[in-house]
Design a protein around this motif. Structure first.
Motif, PDB file in Angstrom:
ATOM      1  N   ALA A 180       0.828  -1.206   0.000  1.00 11.06           N
ATOM      2  CA  ALA A 180       0.000   0.000   0.000  1.00 11.06           C
ATOM      3  C   ALA A 180       0.865   1.259   0.000  1.00 11.06           C
ATOM      4  CB  ALA A 180      -0.936  -0.007   1.215  1.00 11.06           C
ATOM      5  N   ARG A 181       1.987   1.204   0.707  1.00 12.22           N
ATOM      6  CA  ARG A 181       2.870   2.366   0.741  1.00 12.22           C
ATOM      7  C   ARG A 181       3.497   2.602  -0.629  1.00 12.22           C
ATOM      8  NH1 ARG A 181       7.028   2.750   5.668  1.00 12.22           N
ATOM      9  NH2 ARG A 181       7.967   0.926   4.652  1.00 12.22           N
ATOM     10  N   THR A 235       0.906   4.281  -2.810  1.00 10.92           N
ATOM     11  CA  THR A 235       0.731   5.694  -2.470  1.00 10.92           C
ATOM     12  C   THR A 235       1.837   6.552  -3.067  1.00 10.92           C
ATOM     13  OG1 THR A 235      -0.404   5.146  -0.400  1.00 10.92           O
ATOM     14  CG2 THR A 235       0.577   7.340  -0.568  1.00 10.92           C
ATOM     15  N   GLU A 254       1.544   6.757  -6.947  1.00  8.08           N
ATOM     16  CA  GLU A 254       0.431   7.595  -7.410  1.00  8.08           C
ATOM     17  C   GLU A 254       0.829   9.059  -7.522  1.00  8.08           C
ATOM     18  OE1 GLU A 254      -2.626   6.728  -4.612  1.00  8.08           O
ATOM     19  OE2 GLU A 254      -3.467   5.061  -5.781  1.00  8.08           O
ATOM     20  N   GLY A 255       1.848   9.473  -6.774  1.00  7.66           N
ATOM     21  CA  GLY A 255       2.259  10.870  -6.822  1.00  7.66           C
ATOM     22  C   GLY A 255       3.311  11.171  -7.877  1.00  7.66           C
TER      23      GLY A 255
END
Length: 368
Positions: free
Chosen positions: A40-41, A44, A47-48
Motif C-alpha cells: 500500500a505504501r 501511495t 500515485e504521486g
C-alpha cells in the motif's frame, strides 16, 4: 539532452519523500517504478509520480528498462538489495551506510566490478554549499596547513520523534553508523582519507521508550553502543576527534571545526546541504562569514545520484562509502579491544564541486 535515465526505487518509507523532491521532476531522470514490503505504501508513492508503477521487488529488478536502483531500505537490507540489483546488471545508489558490516560491503563492490556497474552511496549532503565552501576555503590556504578537526553529533535519541525507531538500536544502527557517515564523509572531503582510528564506546541504557505515534510508551531493546567517541588519524597527518551520541540532551559545539596553522574554520552541520561557514584567522579579532564559493546550490537529497549519473568523476562513490564504513567499524572494534586499529581501505579525496546554481544542475542530463 537524451531520454531521461530510468530509476526504480526500493523502499518507500519517509526518506523516499526527501529524494523525490529532487528526482520527481528532474529532466535527467524518470522515476519509473517503486517497490516496498508494504504494498500500500508503494502504491501511495507511485500515485504521486506520473508514469510510475508500484511493483513487487522482484518485478522491479526484472524490468530491463530501468538503469539504476535507488536503494532506500533499512540498513540491514542495504547489501542484499544492492546485490540483487547488481545481479540484474543495474547500477545502485543507496542510503548510508553501504552495508551493515565490512564483509557485506566489500562483496557489494566486488560484485559491481564483476558486473561492470556503478555503485554510489549517500550521504550527498556534503556536496552542498556548506561542506564544499569549507573545503574550498581549506584548499585556498586560508587556514594554512590543516592540523586537526573536531566533529560532534549529540542528541537524546531518535525514539523521541520516530514512530518505529527499532532499527536505530539494532546492528547496523546506533549513532555512529546512522549519523557518523555525514561527519566522517565530510572529514574525508575536508582532510582526506583516514589510515587508523582509536575509539571508545558505551551503552548506558539497555532499552529506549518510544515517545510518539501508535507505539508510544513501548520499550525498544538497545543492541548497539549509543555513545561512540574516537580519534581519526588522517593520511595527511591531521588528527580528527569525533563524538556521536544518542545519550546527550544538547551541545553548544559547532558540528565540525577544522584548525590549521593560520586559522580555524567552523563548518555547518553535514546532515544538511547548506549553512554558514565561518573563519577566524590568526591575529584576527572575530569570526567572519565565508560566502558560498563551491557546491550544488539549493541542493536536496538525490543530488548524489544525479552527480553519479552525470559527473565525469562521481563524488558519492561506493569506494568512499566503504572507506567510511571501514573507519566506523574500526572505531567500534577499537573501543571493544582497547587499541588503535589500522584501516584496510583508503579512498581518494573527492573532487571539489564548483559553485553550481540549482538551475544548472537541475538541467544536467544523466548518462544513457
Amino acid at each position: 539532452m537524451g531520454e531521461p535515465h530510468r530509476i526504480g526505487i526500493v523502499g518507500a518509507g519517509w526518506i523516499s519523500g526527501a529524494y523525490l523532491k529532487t528526482l520527481r521532476d528532474h529532466p535527467a531522470v524518470a522515476v519509473a517504478a517503486v517497490a516496498d514490503l508494504d504494498e500500500a505504501r508503494a502504491v501511495t508513492v507511485a500515485e504521486g509520480i506520473p508514469g510510475c508503477r508500484p511493483l513487487p521487488v522482484g518485478d522491479l529488478l526484472d524490468d530491463n528498462s530501468l538503469g539504476t536502483v535507488l536503494n532506500l531500505t533499512v540498513p540491514s537490507a542495504h547489501a542484499s538489495v544492492a546485490l540483487d540489483a547488481i545481479a540484474h546488471r543495474k547500477q545502485v545508489y543507496g542510503e548510508k551506510p553501504l552495508a551493515a558490516d565490512m564483509p557485506a560491503a566489500r562483496t557489494v563492490l566486488e560484485r559491481a566490478v564483476d558486473a561492470g556497474v556503478t555503485v554510489g552511496c549517500a550521504p550527498d549532503t556534503v556536496l552542498g554549499t556548506g561542506v564544499q565552501t569549507a573545503r574550498a576555503t581549506i584548499d585556498a590556504g586560508l587556514i594554512g596547513r590543516p592540523l586537526s578537526a573536531v566533529a560532534v553529533m549529540a542528541t537524546p535519541g531518535h525514539e523521541r520523534w520516530h514512530h518505529n525507531p527499532d532499527f536505530y538500536y539494532r546492528p547496523g544502527g546506533g549513532p555512529l553508523l546512522d549519523m557518523g557517515p555525514y561527519y566522517l564523509t565530510a572529514l574525508v572531503h575536508l582532510l582526506g582519507p583516514i589510515v587508523a582510528v582509536t575509539g571508545a564506546a558505551s551503552r548506558p541504557r539497555l532499552t529506549r521508550v518510544i515517545g510518539t505515534g501508535p507505539r508510544a510508551g513501548e520499550r525498544v531493546p538497545v543492541e548497539v553502543d549509543t555513545h561512540v567517541t574516537g580519534v581519526l588519524h588522517h593520511a595527511s597527518g591531521a588528527l580528527s576527534t569525533i563524538t556521536t551520541s544518542f545519550d546527550a540532551v544538547r551541545t553548544t559545539a559547532a558540528p565540525i571545526e577544522v584548525h590549521g596553522e593560520t586559522g580555524s574554520l567552523a563548518v555547518p552541520d553535514p546532515n544538511y546541504f547548506a549553512g554558514e561557514v565561518r573563519l577566524f584567522e590568526l591575529g584576527g579579532t572575530e569570526w567572519r562569514v565565508v560566502p558560498p564559493s563551491a557546491g550544488y546550490v539549493d541542493a536536496a537529497r538525490g543530488v548524489g545520484l544525479l552527480d553519479m549519473l552525470a559527473a565525469p568523476s562521481p563524488r558519492a562513490t561506493g569506494a568512499l562509502a566503504l572507506h567510511v564504513l571501514d573507519a566506523m567499524t574500526a572505531l567500534l572494534r577499537s573501543a571493544d579491544e582497547g587499541r588503535r586499529v589500522d584501516l584496510s581501505t583508503t579512498a581518494e579525496r573527492p573532487g571539489l564541486v564548483p559553485l553550481t546554481p540549482v538551475a544548472t544542475w537541475r538541467s544536467q542530463a544523466g548518462r544513457p
